[in-house]
Scaffold this motif. Structure first.
Motif, PDB file in Angstrom:
ATOM      1  N   LEU A 189       0.806  -1.226   0.000  1.00  8.97           N
ATOM      2  CA  LEU A 189       0.000   0.000   0.000  1.00  8.97           C
ATOM      3  C   LEU A 189       0.839   1.276   0.000  1.00  8.97           C
ATOM      4  O   LEU A 189       0.557   2.194  -0.788  1.00  8.97           O
ATOM      5  N   PRO A 190       1.870   1.416   0.871  1.00 11.07           N
ATOM      6  CA  PRO A 190       2.660   2.659   0.842  1.00 11.07           C
ATOM      7  C   PRO A 190       3.262   2.952  -0.533  1.00 11.07           C
ATOM      8  O   PRO A 190       3.320   4.114  -0.954  1.00 11.07           O
ATOM      9  N   LEU A 191       3.684   1.920  -1.229  1.00 12.38           N
ATOM     10  CA  LEU A 191       4.238   2.093  -2.570  1.00 12.38           C
ATOM     11  C   LEU A 191       3.159   2.561  -3.537  1.00 12.38           C
ATOM     12  O   LEU A 191       3.392   3.466  -4.357  1.00 12.38           O
ATOM     13  N   PHE A 192       1.959   1.980  -3.439  1.00 12.08           N
ATOM     14  CA  PHE A 192       0.868   2.370  -4.331  1.00 12.08           C
ATOM     15  C   PHE A 192       0.445   3.818  -4.084  1.00 12.08           C
ATOM     16  O   PHE A 192       0.170   4.568  -5.035  1.00 12.08           O
ATOM     17  N   LEU A 193       0.400   4.220  -2.822  1.00 14.28           N
ATOM     18  CA  LEU A 193       0.028   5.604  -2.511  1.00 14.28           C
ATOM     19  C   LEU A 193       1.086   6.573  -3.029  1.00 14.28           C
ATOM     20  O   LEU A 193       0.770   7.646  -3.546  1.00 14.28           O
ATOM     21  N   LYS A 194       2.340   6.193  -2.901  1.00 15.68           N
ATOM     22  CA  LYS A 194       3.436   7.019  -3.401  1.00 15.68           C
ATOM     23  C   LYS A 194       3.342   7.205  -4.909  1.00 15.68           C
ATOM     24  O   LYS A 194       3.678   8.275  -5.435  1.00 15.68           O
ATOM     25  N   ASP A 195       2.854   6.178  -5.611  1.00 17.35           N
ATOM     26  CA  ASP A 195       2.752   6.222  -7.076  1.00 17.35           C
ATOM     27  C   ASP A 195       1.416   6.773  -7.567  1.00 17.35           C
ATOM     28  O   ASP A 195       1.176   6.813  -8.780  1.00 17.35           O
ATOM     29  N   GLY A 196       0.532   7.158  -6.652  1.00 19.42           N
ATOM     30  CA  GLY A 196      -0.772   7.680  -7.056  1.00 19.42           C
ATOM     31  C   GLY A 196      -1.712   6.612  -7.569  1.00 19.42           C
ATOM     32  O   GLY A 196      -2.511   6.858  -8.487  1.00 19.42           O
ATOM     33  N   LEU A 197      -1.642   5.426  -6.980  1.00 23.01           N
ATOM     34  CA  LEU A 197      -2.444   4.292  -7.444  1.00 23.01           C
ATOM     35  C   LEU A 197      -3.529   3.891  -6.445  1.00 23.01           C
ATOM     36  O   LEU A 197      -3.922   2.730  -6.374  1.00 23.01           O
ATOM     37  N   LEU A 198      -4.018   4.852  -5.673  1.00 20.11           N
ATOM     38  CA  LEU A 198      -5.030   4.543  -4.660  1.00 20.11           C
ATOM     39  C   LEU A 198      -6.299   3.952  -5.271  1.00 20.11           C
ATOM     40  O   LEU A 198      -6.806   2.929  -4.799  1.00 20.11           O
ATOM     41  N   VAL A 199      -6.814   4.575  -6.319  1.00 21.67           N
ATOM     42  CA  VAL A 199      -8.087   4.115  -6.915  1.00 21.67           C
ATOM     43  C   VAL A 199      -7.954   2.705  -7.486  1.00 21.67           C
ATOM     44  O   VAL A 199      -8.763   1.821  -7.158  1.00 21.67           O
ATOM     45  N   PRO A 200      -6.961   2.419  -8.335  1.00 23.39           N
ATOM     46  CA  PRO A 200      -6.839   1.037  -8.825  1.00 23.39           C
ATOM     47  C   PRO A 200      -6.560   0.035  -7.709  1.00 23.39           C
ATOM     48  O   PRO A 200      -7.019  -1.106  -7.779  1.00 23.39           O
ATOM     49  N   TYR A 201      -5.841   0.453  -6.662  1.00 27.25           N
ATOM     50  CA  TYR A 201      -5.604  -0.441  -5.519  1.00 27.25           C
ATOM     51  C   TYR A 201      -6.924  -0.803  -4.850  1.00 27.25           C
ATOM     52  O   TYR A 201      -7.199  -1.986  -4.579  1.00 27.25           O
ATOM     53  N   ALA A 202      -7.744   0.195  -4.567  1.00 30.42           N
ATOM     54  CA  ALA A 202      -9.016  -0.047  -3.881  1.00 30.42           C
ATOM     55  C   ALA A 202      -9.961  -0.875  -4.735  1.00 30.42           C
ATOM     56  O   ALA A 202     -10.565  -1.847  -4.259  1.00 30.42           O
ATOM     57  N   VAL A 203     -10.077  -0.526  -6.012  1.00 37.60           N
ATOM     58  CA  VAL A 203     -11.033  -1.209  -6.887  1.00 37.60           C
ATOM     59  C   VAL A 203     -10.624  -2.665  -7.104  1.00 37.60           C
ATOM     60  O   VAL A 203     -11.448  -3.584  -6.986  1.00 37.60           O
ATOM     61  N   THR A 204      -9.356  -2.895  -7.424  1.00 42.79           N
ATOM     62  CA  THR A 204      -8.921  -4.274  -7.703  1.00 42.79           C
ATOM     63  C   THR A 204      -8.918  -5.137  -6.449  1.00 42.79           C
ATOM     64  O   THR A 204      -9.261  -6.321  -6.516  1.00 42.79           O
ATOM     65  N   SER A 205      -8.553  -4.571  -5.306  1.00 44.93           N
ATOM     66  CA  SER A 205      -8.514  -5.354  -4.067  1.00 44.93           C
ATOM     67  C   SER A 205      -9.910  -5.789  -3.639  1.00 44.93           C
ATOM     68  O   SER A 205     -10.143  -6.962  -3.327  1.00 44.93           O
ATOM     69  N   VAL A 206     -10.851  -4.846  -3.622  1.00 45.76           N
ATOM     70  CA  VAL A 206     -12.222  -5.170  -3.224  1.00 45.76           C
ATOM     71  C   VAL A 206     -12.862  -6.104  -4.251  1.00 45.76           C
ATOM     72  O   VAL A 206     -13.515  -7.101  -3.888  1.00 45.76           O
ATOM     73  N   GLY A 207     -12.673  -5.790  -5.524  1.00 45.47           N
ATOM     74  CA  GLY A 207     -13.246  -6.635  -6.564  1.00 45.47           C
ATOM     75  C   GLY A 207     -12.706  -8.049  -6.513  1.00 45.47           C
ATOM     76  O   GLY A 207     -13.454  -9.025  -6.676  1.00 45.47           O
ATOM     77  N   TYR A 208     -11.398  -8.189  -6.277  1.00 43.52           N
ATOM     78  CA  TYR A 208     -10.787  -9.514  -6.227  1.00 43.52           C
ATOM     79  C   TYR A 208     -11.305 -10.324  -5.048  1.00 43.52           C
ATOM     80  O   TYR A 208     -11.545 -11.531  -5.168  1.00 43.52           O
ATOM     81  N   LEU A 209     -11.498  -9.650  -3.916  1.00 48.08           N
ATOM     82  CA  LEU A 209     -11.999 -10.348  -2.727  1.00 48.08           C
ATOM     83  C   LEU A 209     -13.369 -10.970  -2.996  1.00 48.08           C
ATOM     84  O   LEU A 209     -13.595 -12.156  -2.731  1.00 48.08           O
ATOM     85  N   PHE A 210     -14.281 -10.187  -3.529  1.00 45.68           N
ATOM     86  CA  PHE A 210     -15.626 -10.696  -3.787  1.00 45.68           C
ATOM     87  C   PHE A 210     -15.621 -11.719  -4.929  1.00 45.68           C
ATOM     88  O   PHE A 210     -16.334 -12.731  -4.864  1.00 45.68           O
ATOM     89  N   LEU A 211     -14.824 -11.467  -5.950  1.00 44.40           N
ATOM     90  CA  LEU A 211     -14.786 -12.373  -7.096  1.00 44.40           C
ATOM     91  C   LEU A 211     -14.281 -13.755  -6.691  1.00 44.40           C
ATOM     92  O   LEU A 211     -14.886 -14.779  -7.048  1.00 44.40           O
ATOM     93  N   THR A 212     -13.185 -13.808  -5.937  1.00 48.11           N
ATOM     94  CA  THR A 212     -12.607 -15.104  -5.569  1.00 48.11           C
ATOM     95  C   THR A 212     -13.495 -15.876  -4.602  1.00 48.11           C
ATOM     96  O   THR A 212     -13.603 -17.098  -4.706  1.00 48.11           O
TER      97      THR A 212
END
Length: 505
Positions: free
Chosen positions: A378-401
């Motif tokens: 997460l700290p790396l993703f926030l540093k790179d400005g990837l908060l939205v794709p991190y949140a969307v893919t993480s939540v989506g992956y949890l429900f999908l799997t």
């Protein structure tokens, strides 16, 4: 025919998700003078295309090693040259020596993102497809569900298509090696894994299981008969592959030695940034780097890594089955991540790949681990400005799997029966163990969600500027340590059912 239609749809969806993430920012975007990993990869293209091979790994007036000097094995360098060759055809200023430093443009970003996707389509995605179709059990629907779950793992997508790297190449070669060994093609598997090692030296995380599995097969076949012949064939395959990869550097020993120095930079220290391993987590309580000398840190990490990886490797050597091989890959990579020297947060992907291979056997624990591995970066993703794709893919992956693999339904079966909870709480009925495991999972996901939100909305106290990265890394470390204990116990237990145990090769 229907199976291949579902496979095609799954691959197409995986490509779409990858490309969607690639539209976001990347490492070091607009941040001179060093920028980030995106610029590192572009710079390697510049160096390999414009300079003679003998200068790629040496510090010269045209190759400043302090500015993203090439520090990966030869296969990475050759790949950089190939990308640069195409880049020079499209727009020479992308790889122009010196003048292209820090180059950024929408067209160049499109090119760089495309190079990652091409390598995935050629190497990583086909390996996942064939693994799921030929080395997993169950119905066609089950195999396609597994395929989709592996291809949509957020951690790898966010690093390669967000942050920007080519992890799919080395992980893809490694997976081709696993696939070949699973099918009984030992020489092909050895060649594939040798290519992985020659692309990224971090594939050493997987080296012990490959070595012990193949050696165990040779011993079991008889070292005075067929086993010896197999051992010689494997050794020749590995040596020839390494020789071909290193051929341009072999005539001059100083060249080969310099490459080795660059790919094993022990001078960098025990760890960097806030990585979720033992040393960084322990450093919050005991300042290890202040107490121990650099040499002592190196020896200590080497000893503990070896001790942590040996039980699993010895078990595999004694029982060289594909079932134990997959578990040893998880345990060895986690041992290296938790205890080895100079670990980066992105190295958790080396443990995530073999965990993906266990999604069919242990969906609950595997999904839990994969969520934690993505959260740890997460700290790396926030540093790179990837908060939205991190949140969307993480939540989506949890429900999908959990929908595709019914992971929560399987929690009370194999995983609780074999996991560390059953050993520590043997006096509890299975139903209570299952309930306890579910609640631990719910609390874990809630904690990761809360820390993710707090890292975004709150500013840390001035005297604790790294508060949230430390909390994230420590939380992830506890998850990884628990997974390491769990999968080691599983490996020393018998497979829960015949469907879980793969054919002895």
């Amino acid at each position: 025919m229907q199976t291949w239609s579902l496979v095609s749809i799954s691959v197409l969806l995986a490509v779409v998700v990858r490309w969607g993430v690639s539209l976001n920012s990347y490492s070091g975007a607009g941040k001179p003078p060093m920028f980030g990993d995106y610029e590192a990869q572009r710079h390697w293209q510049e160096v390999t295309y414009n300079l003679p091979l003998q200068q790629w790994y040496f510090n010269t007036s045209d190759n400043d090693l302090n500015y993203w000097g090439l520090d990966y094995p030869p296969l990475t360098a050759y790949h950089s040259w190939l990308c640069a060759y195409v880049a020079n055809i499209l727009k020479p200023e992308w790889v122009e020596l010196h003048r292209s430093r820090g180059y950024e443009s929408p067209a160049h970003k499109l090119f760089m993102r495309t190079t990652v996707l091409v390598t995935d389509v050629l190497i990583y995605i086909p390996a996942v497809v064939f693994y799921c179709l030929y080395l997993t059990g169950g119905s066609a629907k089950k195999r396609v569900s597994l395929l989709l779950s592996i291809l949509l793992y957020p951690g790898l997508i966010l690093i390669d298509y967000g942050h920007f790297q080519y992890n799919g190449v080395s992980l893809g070669f490694s997976l081709w090696g696993v696939l070949a060994l699973g099918l009984g093609w030992d020489m092909s598997g050895s060649v594939a894994f040798s290519l992985a090692l020659n692309y990224k030296q971090m594939e050493l995380y997987h080296a012990l299981p490959f070595f012990c599995y193949l050696l165990g097969k040779c011993v079991r076949a008889g070292l005075l008969g067929r086993g010896f012949i197999l051992l010689v064939r494997i050794a020749v395959a590995v040596l020839v592959t390494f020789a071909l990869c290193w051929l341009p550097f072999l005539p001059d020993p100083s060249q080969a030695l310099q490459v080795v120095r660059r790919i094993f930079p022990v001078a960098r220290g025990l760890f960097e940034d806030k990585v979720a391993n033992t040393w960084c987590s322990l450093n919050t309580l005991i300042k290890i780097r202040s107490i121990l000398t650099a040499d002592s840190q190196l020896y200590l990490s080497f000893a503990l890594t070896l001790l942590a990886a040996l039980p699993s490797s010895i078990r595999l050597l004694m029982k060289p089955t594909f079932w134990h091989f997959k578990l040893a890959l998880v345990n060895s990579s986690l041992a290296f991540f938790l205890f080895s020297y100079q670990v980066h947060e992105k190295s958790i992907l080396l443990a995530a790949l073999p965990v993906c291979l266990l999604l069919n056997d242990f969906p609950f624990m595997s999904v839990w681990f994969l969520q934690a591995s993505t959260f740890s970066m997460l700290p790396l993703f926030l540093k790179d400005g990837l908060l939205v794709p991190y949140a969307v893919t993480s939540v989506g992956y949890l429900f999908l799997t959990f929908y595709l693999l019914s992971a929560l339904d399987d929690c009370s079966e194999a995983e609780v029966n074999l996991g560390c909870c059953s050993k520590l709480f043997f006096f509890l009925p299975k139903i209570y163990l299952a309930c306890m495991m579910r609640w631990k999972f719910y609390l874990s996901i809630a904690l990761m969600a809360v820390l993710s939100i707090l890292s975004v909305v709150l500013d840390p106290p001035p005297h604790l500027p790294d508060l949230f990265p430390v909390l994230v890394s420590t939380t992830a470390f506890l998850h990884f340590l628990g997974a390491f204990l769990h999968f080691n116990i599983v490996q020393f237990s018998e497979p829960v059912s015949k469907k879980s145990q793969k054919k002895n090769n």
